[in-house]
Design a protein around this motif. Structure first.
Motif, mmCIF file in Angstrom:
data_model
loop_
_atom_site.group_PDB
_atom_site.id
_atom_site.type_symbol
_atom_site.label_atom_id
_atom_site.label_comp_id
_atom_site.label_asym_id
_atom_site.label_seq_id
_atom_site.Cartn_x
_atom_site.Cartn_y
_atom_site.Cartn_z
ATOM 1 N N ALA A 121 0.816 -1.212 0.000
ATOM 2 C CA ALA A 121 0.000 0.000 0.000
ATOM 3 C C ALA A 121 0.848 1.260 0.000
ATOM 4 N N LEU A 122 2.146 1.129 0.258
ATOM 5 C CA LEU A 122 2.993 2.299 0.454
ATOM 6 C C LEU A 122 4.175 2.389 -0.500
ATOM 7 N N ALA A 123 4.932 1.315 -0.652
ATOM 8 C CA ALA A 123 6.231 1.408 -1.326
ATOM 9 C C ALA A 123 6.157 1.515 -2.842
ATOM 10 N N ILE B 131 8.422 6.945 5.024
ATOM 11 C CA ILE B 131 7.544 6.952 3.853
ATOM 12 C C ILE B 131 6.469 8.011 4.011
ATOM 13 N N ASP B 132 6.307 8.828 2.979
ATOM 14 C CA ASP B 132 5.269 9.861 2.928
ATOM 15 C C ASP B 132 4.157 9.354 2.026
ATOM 16 N N ASP B 133 2.939 9.247 2.552
ATOM 17 C CA ASP B 133 1.827 8.704 1.774
ATOM 18 C C ASP B 133 1.565 9.494 0.497
ATOM 19 N N SER B 134 1.848 10.797 0.503
ATOM 20 C CA SER B 134 1.548 11.637 -0.657
ATOM 21 C C SER B 134 2.705 11.729 -1.639
ATOM 22 N N ARG C 147 15.104 8.774 4.735
ATOM 23 C CA ARG C 147 14.251 8.298 3.637
ATOM 24 C C ARG C 147 15.096 7.682 2.532
ATOM 25 N N ASP D 137 -0.458 -8.864 2.067
ATOM 26 C CA ASP D 137 -0.361 -7.804 3.068
ATOM 27 C C ASP D 137 0.121 -8.272 4.431
#
Length: 241
Positions: free
Chosen positions: A34-36, A51-54, A88, A205
């Motif tokens: 869901a993120l990478a 990790i920045d979701d946006s 990051r 997941d």
């Protein structure tokens, strides 16, 4: 994030230049899919550490506007707070360039830039995992097998050396506290297709064997795709897409 592989594969269709972009990633924590992975018709990237979701959406917009991925990553990282930027990791490939950026505060981190592919990781038991992934992928690069299959196979090459010091893994002599991880693969092609290829966007997941389970999921999705195409005379039927 633990390890990830980003790939650009140009190819020709009726004299026109097309691209396949793909990402495979695995982590010692749930939900990495869901993120990478950040994949579009203009490039492929993966994130780690802070990790920045946006950030993925912003990177995708830059690439769609024609910004080279190395320039886009420089802008995005430069806009972040220094403490966040140092923790990051961001790497990937665009249509004409590649980039790897690993902040100095990332834990046991490293990266590799192979021009049409990049591989990186954090919390690595050793850099052997990255070399194994790169070697496995380059040995099959531009092959006849679907890119998603080759990405998963490359990711599996890291399991012998271990992919995360935080993960309990007897085969790799790791004794960390984490036992539940995740894995994901995503591929986007610029070629127009009549049918949706189910096997190109898959996630596991939460699993104690995420990479093996991702391979099992891929094989089932490929079988489902083949069954669907065989079962319907018109593969572009909206009921089967």
């Amino acid at each position: 994030m633990t390890v990830s592989l980003c790939v650009r594969e140009p190819y020709q269709v009726d004299g026109d230049r097309r691209f396949r972009f793909g990402v495979a990633a695995a982590a010692a924590v749930p939900g990495i899919g869901a993120l990478a992975p950040v994949v579009s018709a203009d490039g492929a990237a993966a994130m780690g550490g802070h990790i920045d979701d946006s950030l993925g959406d912003r990177l995708t917009r830059y690439l769609a506007d024609g910004v080279a991925i190395d320039d886009a990553v420089e802008v995005l990282l430069g806009a972040a707070d220094v403490s966040v930027r140092r923790g990051r990791q961001l790497h990937g490939v665009g249509r004409s360039s590649s980039v790897t950026a690993t902040g100095r505060d990332c834990v046991a981190a490293a990266d590799r830039d192979g021009d049409h592919y990049t591989v990186a990781g954090t919390h690595l038991p050793s850099e052997t995992a990255l070399d194994a992934i790169a070697d496995r992928y380059t040995g099959a690069a531009f092959g006849e097998e679907p890119l998603a299959e080759r990405l998963i196979d490359a990711l599996s090459a890291a399991t012998d050396s271990g992919i995360d010091t935080r993960r309990a893994d007897g085969d790799a002599d790791n004794d960390g506290p984490l036992t539940v991880g995740s894995a994901a693969v995503r591929v986007v092609t610029t070629e127009s297709t009549d049918d949706r290829r189910f096997y190109n966007d898959l996630r596991v997941d939460a699993s104690e064997s995420p990479i093996a389970d991702l391979e099992t999921t891929y094989n089932a999705a490929l079988l489902g795709y083949e069954q669907t195409v065989d079962a319907y005379a018109e593969p572009d039927d909206p009921d089967v897409l």
